[in-house]
Enzyme design. Structure first.
Site, mmCIF file in Angstrom:
data_model
loop_
_atom_site.group_PDB
_atom_site.id
_atom_site.type_symbol
_atom_site.label_atom_id
_atom_site.label_comp_id
_atom_site.label_asym_id
_atom_site.label_seq_id
_atom_site.Cartn_x
_atom_site.Cartn_y
_atom_site.Cartn_z
ATOM 1 N N LYS A 194 -5.392 -9.970 -1.993
ATOM 2 C CA LYS A 194 -4.739 -9.095 -2.977
ATOM 3 C C LYS A 194 -3.312 -9.576 -3.215
ATOM 4 O O LYS A 194 -2.746 -10.191 -2.314
ATOM 5 C CB LYS A 194 -4.795 -7.636 -2.540
ATOM 6 N N GLU A 210 7.829 1.117 6.011
ATOM 7 C CA GLU A 210 8.155 -0.155 6.654
ATOM 8 C C GLU A 210 9.650 -0.200 6.887
ATOM 9 O O GLU A 210 10.433 0.211 6.022
ATOM 10 C CB GLU A 210 7.752 -1.324 5.770
ATOM 11 N N LYS A 236 1.700 -17.265 6.076
ATOM 12 C CA LYS A 236 2.587 -17.465 7.234
ATOM 13 C C LYS A 236 2.590 -16.264 8.171
ATOM 14 O O LYS A 236 2.513 -16.374 9.374
ATOM 15 C CB LYS A 236 4.024 -17.697 6.741
ATOM 16 N N HIS A 260 -6.282 -6.993 3.509
ATOM 17 C CA HIS A 260 -6.289 -7.088 4.974
ATOM 18 C C HIS A 260 -6.366 -5.721 5.669
ATOM 19 O O HIS A 260 -6.737 -5.636 6.826
ATOM 20 C CB HIS A 260 -5.118 -7.937 5.493
ATOM 21 N N LYS A 305 -8.438 -3.921 9.455
ATOM 22 C CA LYS A 305 -7.806 -3.161 10.538
ATOM 23 C C LYS A 305 -8.847 -2.212 11.113
ATOM 24 O O LYS A 305 -9.431 -1.411 10.379
ATOM 25 C CB LYS A 305 -6.615 -2.338 10.021
ATOM 26 N N HIS A 325 -3.826 -1.298 -0.596
ATOM 27 C CA HIS A 325 -4.031 -0.776 0.756
ATOM 28 C C HIS A 325 -4.196 0.741 0.818
ATOM 29 O O HIS A 325 -5.103 1.264 1.453
ATOM 30 C CB HIS A 325 -2.847 -1.144 1.654
ATOM 31 N N ASP A 347 2.118 -3.299 -4.835
ATOM 32 C CA ASP A 347 2.029 -4.054 -3.582
ATOM 33 C C ASP A 347 1.282 -3.274 -2.501
ATOM 34 O O ASP A 347 0.487 -3.837 -1.758
ATOM 35 C CB ASP A 347 3.458 -4.383 -3.109
ATOM 36 N N LYS A 368 9.936 0.323 1.506
ATOM 37 C CA LYS A 368 10.557 -0.738 2.313
ATOM 38 C C LYS A 368 11.904 -0.238 2.821
ATOM 39 O O LYS A 368 12.498 0.680 2.244
ATOM 40 C CB LYS A 368 10.813 -1.972 1.442
ATOM 41 N N LYS A 410 8.611 1.518 11.135
ATOM 42 C CA LYS A 410 7.273 1.142 10.661
ATOM 43 C C LYS A 410 6.335 2.250 11.115
ATOM 44 O O LYS A 410 6.228 2.545 12.306
ATOM 45 C CB LYS A 410 6.884 -0.194 11.312
HETATM 46 C C1 BG6 Z 1 1.143 -6.806 2.281
HETATM 47 C C2 BG6 Z 1 2.314 -6.535 1.370
HETATM 48 O O1 BG6 Z 1 -0.053 -6.796 1.551
HETATM 49 O O2 BG6 Z 1 1.095 -5.795 3.290
HETATM 50 C C3 BG6 Z 1 3.607 -6.497 2.166
HETATM 51 O O3 BG6 Z 1 2.379 -7.554 0.382
HETATM 52 C C4 BG6 Z 1 3.512 -5.493 3.291
HETATM 53 O O4 BG6 Z 1 4.707 -6.193 1.325
HETATM 54 C C5 BG6 Z 1 2.248 -5.735 4.114
HETATM 55 O O5 BG6 Z 1 4.653 -5.635 4.103
HETATM 56 C C6 BG6 Z 1 2.037 -4.592 5.104
HETATM 57 O O6 BG6 Z 1 0.981 -4.911 5.951
HETATM 58 P P1 BG6 Z 1 0.910 -4.312 7.412
HETATM 59 O O7 BG6 Z 1 -0.386 -4.805 7.951
HETATM 60 O O8 BG6 Z 1 2.093 -4.893 8.153
HETATM 61 O O9 BG6 Z 1 1.005 -2.853 7.285
#
Ligand code: BG6
Length: 477
Positions: free
Chosen positions: A154, A222, A25, A184, A188, A246, A241, A329, A334
C-alpha cells in the site's frame, strides 16, 4: 497442540524494485533477516535489488545491513552474515525491455536450483508501474514451478481513479493468482486476532452488537514524525497513509460478519461489505507545529498529519453505533488500540462521571486485552469504581513479524491475508470525497488545527467526540 513452524515452502528469488524505499528499509529488510535468524529460509534463495541508481552488490549489502542494524540493536551476527551472502543488486531501467532480459540472464547465474518461485516486490512510485508490469509480462520471469508473483505494498493508488488504473494495469498483464496486495497490518497477529477473538468467545459475539455497544474508538498514535519522508508524506497525508488502508482494515476485522468460508474471496467480500456501509459524519484535520519547517515540506503545506473522524455503519450489526477513528504523527506515544464502550447501565445513568464499561484491545506497542468493569465499593452504599482486569496477549504459537508472515504466505501461494480490489475501492470511496472537497473549496472540515508535538492531538478532536457525549479513552500504561 503443537503449532507447525511456518518455513519458506520453496526455494525463491525476491526481486525488489526500488530497493531503497523507506518501507523496505524499515519493515521488509528486518523481516527477511528475522526469517534467516529463525531458520525459516530455504537453502537456495536470492534477494536482488533492482533499481535505476547504480550500485554494486557490496554497496547494496551494506545498505541492507545498515537497515537491519537500525532496527535490531544486537543482531545475531552469524545470521546476518548468512543472509548477506544471498543478497545481490542490479542497476536497471524500468522502461527498457532489454534491461529485463539482461537481468533474467544474470538471475539464472545466481539461482542454483531452477525449481523455485520468483517474486517481485515493489517500492516504486505508482507512475512507474505500467512500464514495469508491461515489461515483466513480456520478458516473462515465470519459472516452471510457478508464474511470477507480484507483491504490491500500500498505498494502492492515490485515490479511487488511480486504484482503478492500477487494477487495470495489473489485470492486463497478470492473473489474479499472481497478484498479492499487501497491507502490513494484516500480517500483525493482533489484527487478525480481532476476528478470532469475537467469534471464538460467545461473551464477545453476544456483546459486540448495536444492542450493547455505545461507541467504538480506533486509535493509531505515533510518536515519530514523518522521518524524512517529505516527498511521500506531503502528497498523501495521514488520511491516505493510515486511515484508507490500515485503520479501515482494522475496522473491517472488528465489525464484519464471520465469513462463510475461509477462502480469500469470502473474507474479502465480508470486509468490503462493511466498508461499503460506511457513512462519514465529521472530520477533523490537524498538523503538528513545525511540520512546514521539515526539509522538503512547502511552507504553506495544507497536508494533515493528524485526523479524527466520526463514521457510521449502515450494517445490520452496527447501525447507529458511532465509530471514531484518530491517527497522527508526532504525538505523545506510540499506541494502537481498539476500544469498545458499552452502553450505560443504571449506575452510570444515575451518577454522572462514572466511567463506562469498556473492552480495550491494545494492538501496539504490546498486545493486551483489558476489561474495565464497574464494581461496587465495599460497604453499605451503592458506590462504584472502575475495576480493570487484563492480560498481555503473548503470542505463544508460531510468532512472526508481519512482513515475514506475509512473505512466507506469498512464497507458499497463500493469498488469504492479502487484499482484494473490491475492499480497496470501497475504502477509497470513503476517503476520496474528504480529500476532494479539501483540494477545491475550503469547507469547514478542511480547516487545519495545529497541535503541539508530543501532545494527544488538537482540541478539535476532543470536541468531535464530546459533541456526542463521549470521551476518547487514552491508555493509562
Ligand atoms: C506505514 C505508514 O504504512 O505504516 C507509516 O506509511 C506508518 O507512515 C506505518 O508509520 C505504521 O506502521 P506500524 O506497524 O509501525 O504501526
Amino acid at each position: 497442540m503443537k503449532i507447525p513452524f511456518q518455513i519458506a515452502e520453496s526455494n525463491f528469488t525476491l526481486v525488489l524494485f526500488g530497493a531503497s524505499g523507506s518501507l523496505a528499509k524499515l519493515k521488509l529488510f528486518p523481516a527477511l533477516y528475522e526469517l534467516e535468524k529463525e531458520k525459516r529460509m530455504p537453502k537456495d534463495y536470492a534477494i536482488v535489488g533492482y533499481a535505476r541508481t547504480p550500485m554494486t552488490d557490496e554497496a547494496f549489502r551494506r545498505f541492507f545491513e545498515k537497515a537491519v542494524r537500525q532496527q535490531e540493536k544486537n543482531p545475531d551476527e552469524a545470521a546476518l552474515k548468512r543472509i548477506l551472502a544471498h543478497i545481490h543488486y542490479y542497476t536497471g531501467s524500468y522502461t527498457e525491455q532489454a534491461s529485463y532480459k539482461t537481468f533474467l540472464k544474470q538471475l539464472k547465474t545466481i539461482e542454483k536450483n531452477p525449481s523455485r518461485v520468483r517474486l517481485a516486490y515493489f517500492s516504486v512510485p505508482p507512475d512507474a508501474f505500467p512500464d514495469i508490469f508491461k515489461n515483466l509480462a513480456t520478458v516473462n520471469w515465470n519459472t516452471k514451478k510457478a508464474p511470477l508473483r507480484l507483491i504490491i505494498e500500500k498505498p494502492f493508488g492515490y485515490n479511487l481513479a488511480s486504484a482503478k488504473k492500477l487494477k487495470k494495469a495489473l489485470q492486463k498483464n497478470f492473473k489474479p493468482e499472481q497478484i498479492y496486495l499487501l497491507d502490513h497490518y494484516l500480517g500483525k497477529e493482533a489484527v487478525s486476532n480481532l476476528l478470532s477473538l469475537r467469534y471464538a468467545n460467545s461473551i464477545l459475539t453476544t456483546l459486540m452488537t448495536r444492542e450493547f455497544v455505545s461507541n467504538i474508538q480506533i486509535t493509531a498514535m505515533e510518536d515519530k514524525d514523518i522521518e524524512g519522508r517529505a516527498n511521500y508524506f506531503d502528497h498523501v497525508g495521514i488520511l491516505r497513509d493510515m486511515v484508507q488502508s490500515h485503520l479501515l482494515q482494522v475496522l473491517a476485522y472488528l465489525t464484519m460478519y464471520s465469513p462463510r468460508t475461509k477462502t480469500k474471496s469470502a473474507i474479502q467480500h465480508e470486509k468490503a461489505r462493511v466498508l461499503k456501509s460506511i457513512r462519514v459524519g465529521k472530520v477533523v484535520r490537524g498538523q503538528y507545529m513545525g511540520y512546514n519547517k521539515e526539509p522538503g515540506i512547502p511552507k504553506d503545506s495544507q497536508t494533515e498529519t493528524y485526523t479524527a473522524l466520526k463514521l457510521l455503519l449502515k450494517h445490520p450489526l452496527w447501525k447507529g453505533v458511532p465509530v471514531y477513528i484518530r491517527s497522527g504523527k508526532s504525538l505523545q506515544k506510540k499506541w494502537t488500540s481498539v476500544v469498545i464502550e458499552f452502553a450505560p447501565r443504571r449506575p452510570q445513568r444515575e451518577t454522572p462521571g462514572l466511567p463506562p464499561n469498556r473492552l480495550v484491545i491494545q494492538l501496539q506497542p504490546h498486545e493486551k486485552i483489558e476489561f474495565h468493569l464497574l464494581t461496587k465499593l465495599g460497604g453499605k452504599t451503592f458506590d462504584f469504581h472502575d475495576l480493570t482486569t487484563g492480560r498481555p496477549i503473548y503470542c505463544s504459537g508460531d510468532c512472526l513479524v508481519e512482513h515475514g508472515r506475509l512473505l512466507l504466505d506469498a512464497i507458499a501461494g497463500k493469498q488469504g491475508l492479502f487484499l482484494g480490489f473490491e475492499e480497496i475501492f470501497a475504502a477509497w470511496r470513503v476517503i476520496d470525497p474528504l480529500q476532494k472537497s479539501c483540494d477545491h473549496a475550503r469547507s469547514k472540515h478542511c480547516e487545519l488545527h495545529l497541535y503541539k508535538k508530543g501532545s494527544l492531538g488538537p482540541k478539535a478532536a476532543d470536541e468531535l467526540i464530546q459533541a456526542d457525549g463521549f470521551e476518547w479513552f487514552n491508555s493509562t500504561s
